[in-house]
Scaffold this active site. Structure first.
Site, PDB file in Angstrom:
ATOM      1  N   HIS A 145      -8.839  14.338   0.210  1.00  0.00           N
ATOM      2  CA  HIS A 145      -8.393  15.552  -0.282  1.00  0.00           C
ATOM      3  C   HIS A 145      -7.814  16.738   0.359  1.00  0.00           C
ATOM      4  CE1 HIS A 145      -7.094  12.868  -3.957  1.00  0.00           C
ATOM      5  NE2 HIS A 145      -9.082  11.905  -3.355  1.00  0.00           N
TER       6      HIS A 145
ATOM      7  N   HIS B 106      -8.371   8.552   2.614  1.00  0.00           N
ATOM      8  CA  HIS B 106      -7.507   9.967   2.009  1.00  0.00           C
ATOM      9  C   HIS B 106      -8.873  11.238   2.338  1.00  0.00           C
ATOM     10  CE1 HIS B 106      -7.244   8.142  -1.595  1.00  0.00           C
ATOM     11  NE2 HIS B 106      -7.314   8.734  -1.381  1.00  0.00           N
TER      12      HIS B 106
ATOM     13  N   HIS C  59      -6.350   3.324   0.432  1.00  0.00           N
ATOM     14  CA  HIS C  59      -5.811   3.481   1.760  1.00  0.00           C
ATOM     15  C   HIS C  59      -6.795   5.294   2.010  1.00  0.00           C
ATOM     16  CE1 HIS C  59      -2.716   3.999   4.790  1.00  0.00           C
ATOM     17  NE2 HIS C  59      -3.342   5.317   5.115  1.00  0.00           N
TER      18      HIS C  59
ATOM     19  N   HIS D  63      -3.377   1.833   8.450  1.00  0.00           N
ATOM     20  CA  HIS D  63      -4.353   1.244   7.314  1.00  0.00           C
ATOM     21  C   HIS D  63      -5.836   1.225   7.135  1.00  0.00           C
ATOM     22  CE1 HIS D  63      -5.082  -0.068   2.678  1.00  0.00           C
ATOM     23  NE2 HIS D  63      -5.530  -0.995   3.334  1.00  0.00           N
TER      24      HIS D  63
ATOM     25  N   CYS E 138       1.055  -1.187  -0.382  1.00  0.00           N
ATOM     26  CA  CYS E 138      -0.091  -0.155   0.214  1.00  0.00           C
ATOM     27  C   CYS E 138       0.683   0.657  -0.163  1.00  0.00           C
ATOM     28  CB  CYS E 138      -1.151  -0.268   1.245  1.00  0.00           C
ATOM     29  SG  CYS E 138      -2.213   1.526   1.428  1.00  0.00           S
TER      30      CYS E 138
ATOM     31  N   ASN F 278     -13.150   9.673  -1.889  1.00  0.00           N
ATOM     32  CA  ASN F 278     -13.721   9.068  -2.777  1.00  0.00           C
ATOM     33  C   ASN F 278     -13.546   7.865  -1.842  1.00  0.00           C
ATOM     34  OD1 ASN F 278     -14.011  10.966  -4.662  1.00  0.00           O
ATOM     35  ND2 ASN F 278     -12.010  11.386  -5.253  1.00  0.00           N
TER      36      ASN F 278
HETATM   37  P1  AMP Z   1      -8.509   8.981  -4.635  1.00  0.00           P
HETATM   38  O1  AMP Z   1      -8.492   8.594  -6.651  1.00  0.00           O
HETATM   39  O2  AMP Z   1      -9.033  10.049  -4.220  1.00  0.00           O
HETATM   40  O3  AMP Z   1      -7.457   7.642  -4.905  1.00  0.00           O
HETATM   41  O4  AMP Z   1      -7.077   9.973  -5.100  1.00  0.00           O
HETATM   42  C1  AMP Z   1      -5.830   8.847  -5.152  1.00  0.00           C
HETATM   43  C2  AMP Z   1      -4.336   9.993  -5.119  1.00  0.00           C
HETATM   44  O5  AMP Z   1      -3.382  10.070  -4.739  1.00  0.00           O
HETATM   45  C3  AMP Z   1      -4.101  10.792  -6.052  1.00  0.00           C
HETATM   46  O6  AMP Z   1      -5.307  13.069  -6.246  1.00  0.00           O
HETATM   47  C4  AMP Z   1      -3.370  10.440  -7.157  1.00  0.00           C
HETATM   48  O7  AMP Z   1      -2.735  11.606  -8.220  1.00  0.00           O
HETATM   49  C5  AMP Z   1      -2.558  10.662  -5.794  1.00  0.00           C
HETATM   50  N1  AMP Z   1      -1.381  10.082  -5.475  1.00  0.00           N
HETATM   51  C6  AMP Z   1      -0.998   8.901  -6.188  1.00  0.00           C
HETATM   52  N2  AMP Z   1       0.460   8.079  -5.868  1.00  0.00           N
HETATM   53  C7  AMP Z   1       0.969   9.341  -5.257  1.00  0.00           C
HETATM   54  C8  AMP Z   1       1.943   9.548  -4.314  1.00  0.00           C
HETATM   55  N3  AMP Z   1       3.125   8.787  -4.274  1.00  0.00           N
HETATM   56  N4  AMP Z   1       2.466  10.685  -3.478  1.00  0.00           N
HETATM   57  C9  AMP Z   1       1.075  11.719  -3.118  1.00  0.00           C
HETATM   58  N5  AMP Z   1       0.377  11.682  -4.373  1.00  0.00           N
HETATM   59  C10 AMP Z   1      -0.183  10.205  -4.949  1.00  0.00           C
HETATM   60 ZN    ZN Z   2      -2.395   1.742   3.565  1.00  0.00          ZN
END
Ligand code: AMP
Ligand code: ZN
Length: 109
Positions: free
Chosen positions: A98, A96, A94, A46, A4, A83
Site C-alpha cells: 500500500h 501488495h 496476493h 502470484h 485471485c 499486511n
Molecule cells: P489488504 O487488507 O492489505 O489485503 O489490502 C487489500 C486492499 O485491496 C484493500 O485496501 C482493498 O480496498 C483493495 N482492493 C480489493 N479489491 C480491489 C480491486 N478490485 N481494485 C482495487 N483495490 C482493491
Molecule cells: Zn494472485
C-alpha cells in the site's frame, strides 16, 4: 493463480487503469481508499504474502516500483504498508504494498 483478483487485474483479465507498470509490477488505485492517495503495488507473479516470496529480486522490484511511481506522480511524503496474514488485516492474498499519502497520517494501528 485461479480466482485471485490481483492476478486478474495484473494480467488484464479485469480491466484496470494502471498508474504505473513495468515488466514485473503493476500499480493501481485502491478501490476503497483510506487516504486521498491510496495506491497498490502488485507483482505480476502470484505470491500469497511476504513470507511466500523466495526471490529477493521481487522484493527489490516492489520497493523500486514504490519509488518510481511516487516520483512519477510527484508524491513526496507517503507511508508504505505490507499486511501479512489475516491478523494484520490482510484481505487479498496476493502480496501488495500500500502507498498512502495526501493527508497527515495518524498512528500505525
Ligand atoms: P489488504 O487488507 O492489505 O489485503 O489490502 C487489500 C486492499 O485491496 C484493500 O485496501 C482493498 O480496498 C483493495 N482492493 C480489493 N479489491 C480491489 C480491486 N478490485 N481494485 C482495487 N483495490 C482493491
Ligand atoms: Zn494472485
Amino acid at each position: 493463480m485461479d480466482n485471485c483478483i490481483f492476478c486478474k487485474i495484473a494480467n488484464g483479465e479485469i480491466k484496470t487503469d494502471f498508474v504505473y507498470e513495468n515488466d514485473k509490477v503493476v500499480v493501481f488505485k485502491d478501490i476503497n481508499p483510506l487516504a486521498p492517495i491510496h495506491l497498490l503495488v502488485v507483482p505480476k507473479k502470484h505470491y500469497a504474502d511476504l513470507n511466500e516470496i523466495d526471490d529477493k529480486n521481487i522484493l527489490a522490484e516492489l520497493l523500486n516500483a514504490v519509488k518510481e511511481v511516487c516520483k512519477k506522480e510527484g508524491i513526496k511524503s507517503y507511508r508504505t504498508v505490507i499486511n501479512t496474514g489475516s491478523e494484520s488485516g490482510q484481505e487479498v492474498f496476493h502480496i501488495h504494498v500500500h502507498i498512502l499519502s495526501g493527508k497527515k497520517l495518524g498512528s500505525l494501528c
